[in-house]
Design an enzyme around this catalytic site. Structure first.
Site, short mmCIF file in Angstrom:
data_model
loop_
_atom_site.label_atom_id
_atom_site.label_comp_id
_atom_site.label_asym_id
_atom_site.label_seq_id
_atom_site.Cartn_x
_atom_site.Cartn_y
_atom_site.Cartn_z
CG ASP A 192 52.72 -1.50 -121.82
OD1 ASP A 192 52.27 -0.60 -121.10
OD2 ASP A 192 53.84 -2.02 -121.63
CG HIS A 203 50.29 -3.14 -113.99
ND1 HIS A 203 51.45 -2.91 -113.30
CD2 HIS A 203 50.32 -2.30 -115.08
CE1 HIS A 203 52.17 -1.99 -113.92
NE2 HIS A 203 51.51 -1.60 -114.99
#
Length: 450
Positions: free
Chosen positions: A264, A358
């Site tokens: 991330d 995403h």
């Protein structure tokens, strides 16, 4: 850590190699067991013991000197000086506040305060001076203890451990201090988003403090010092505590993983980007003047619905994100840092990156170039009332203007992000974070004394 490495850590450009560790979910390794505790330890100071643990890089510390002696034996070396995690420091004074572009530390506390009834501008100024003086002392390389009036010796033996403390002002602060005329337009209330399930008691606030350190006791100590210094002037409205991967737990600096197990932060803006400054910081001659070299922080507590997420196959999780879980490479091909090819198709004619993935929905190219610097902490607060993990991300996003950074991106995510089914936004706040303090100054002095 060598002197050169410590110097590099304080430079924002090199430091941003680690900023992408927001959302990492690695806890400290467990220390040695009872067998080590039964050995007769040689005399060893806590300062030298911390350095030994940093050199070992694997075993955590257990209370008491015996465990430290065991670690020294395990690595087969003499205890070393405090030259690793504990000795790293980030100066408090500067044009900009620390805690924005520096690497996200292993431990963090986010706290909002409200001024007590009757407290005004003069009281707020005195509080910010007390806070600034305390942090100036705690972050100094040779003076890690707090002022005697607030010190509790919790971090008495430790070095600064990259401690940073960042201060900000909420919208309500300006009305309570009679400074309405200085309220920035960029501090307008955030719009409502369809996916919000916000708890008002854990949102907003007059004052905001972000604490980060690579040692849990150092971070806690700073929190307690600031809480004690605020007595009779401000009370805590809410507090959230989080964590990231501890420095030295990977063989090289790596992008961190969040609690979903995903790498991330790969596409986080970097100081080397030509538009980094204009995206993150208010210009030196920006408006209002007291915000020059400052930034705006959006703070969101985002709960991850981990039980639902874990029921997906890895392949399905990868489709939701648009990246491989193993190494973070985009499903369009390449390695982690290969640019995502949103126009690539697979052999069967389907998009390599799904329409609701995403990485597609959050991409700057999908949001008119809008971007923000994310510097977050993971959190785990036990089991919720629904029997599922109360865990997720303490999301902190930095930008020069939230209306051009966070808001357009969140609107897009709110409407078409496949990941949103596995997230719950539970609190929200926006703070104006002024520039840094010079020698003898306190944060916010240009606002409160302007």
């Amino acid at each position: 850590m060598s002197k050169a490495a410590r110097t590099g850590r304080r430079q924002s450009g090199a430091a941003m190699d680690h900023v992408e560790a927001d959302g990492a979910a690695m806890d400290h390794a467990v220390g040695h067991g009872d067998a080590l505790a039964q050995r007769e330890p040689a005399p060893i100071s806590r300062r030298r013991l911390i350095g030994t643990a940093g050199a070992a890089g694997a075993a955590g510390l257990i209370a008491g000197g015996a465990a430290g002696a065991g670690v020294a034996e395990a690595v087969g070396t003499e205890p070393t000086a405090l030259t690793t995690v504990g000795s790293a420091y980030i100066p408090f004074e500067g044009t900009r506040q620390a805690g924005i572009v520096q690497p996200a530390q292993a431990r963090g506390h986010l706290v909002a305060f409200d001024l007590v009834k009757g407290a005004g501008r003069k009281d707020a100024a005195a509080l910010l001076r007390r806070w600034s003086d305390a942090v100036r002392t705690m972050t100094a390389p040779d003076r890690p203890s707090a002022p005697a009036a607030y010190d509790d010796q919790v971090a008495y033996d430790a070095g600064p451990a990259s401690l940073t403390v960042t201060f900000g002002f909420g919208r309500s602060f300006f009305g309570r201090t009679g400074l309405d005329s200085a309220l920035p337009k960029a501090l307008a209330p955030l719009p409502d988003f369809a996916g919000d399930r916000l708890d008002a008691a854990r949102s907003n606030g007059d004052l905001w403090v972000q604490i980060g350190a690579d040692d849990a006791l150092v971070a806690f100590h700073a929190l307690r010092v600031l809480q004690k210094a605020a007595r009779d002037t401000a009370t805590a409205r809410w507090q959230m505590s989080g964590f990231n991967r501890t420095p030295g737990t990977t063989p090289r600096p790596m992008t961190g993983r969040n609690l979903m197990g995903q790498i991330d932060g790969t596409n986080n803006p970097k100081p080397s980007d030509p538009d980094f400054e204009q995206r993150v910081f208010v210009p030196a001659h920006g408006s209002p003047g007291w915000m020059a070299d400052g930034s705006y922080a959006v703070v969101r507590r985002i709960r991850m619905l981990l039980d639902d997420w874990d029921h997906l196959t890895v392949a399905r999780q990868e489709r939701v994100i648009g990246r491989r879980k193993s190494d973070g490479a985009p499903l369009s091909g390449g390695t982690e840092f290969t640019p995502v090819d949103l126009g690539k198709f697979t052999a069967d004619g389907s998009p390599a990156i799904a329409g609701d993935a995403h990485v597609r929905v959050a991409a700057a190219a999908s949001n008119g170039g809008a971007a923000m610097l994310r510097r977050a902490f993971s959190y785990h607060d036990g089991i919720g009332s629904d029997g599922t993990p109360d865990a997720g991300l303490l999301f902190v996003a930095w930008q020069a203007d939230p209306l051009k950074g966070f808001v357009p991106v969140q609107r897009k995510l709110d409407g078409g992000d496949g990941l949103s089914r596995f997230l719950r936004h539970e609190s929200s706040a926006l703070f104006a974070v002024p520039g840094g303090a010079g020698a003898g100054e306190y944060v916010g002095q240009r606002l409160l004394e302007g």
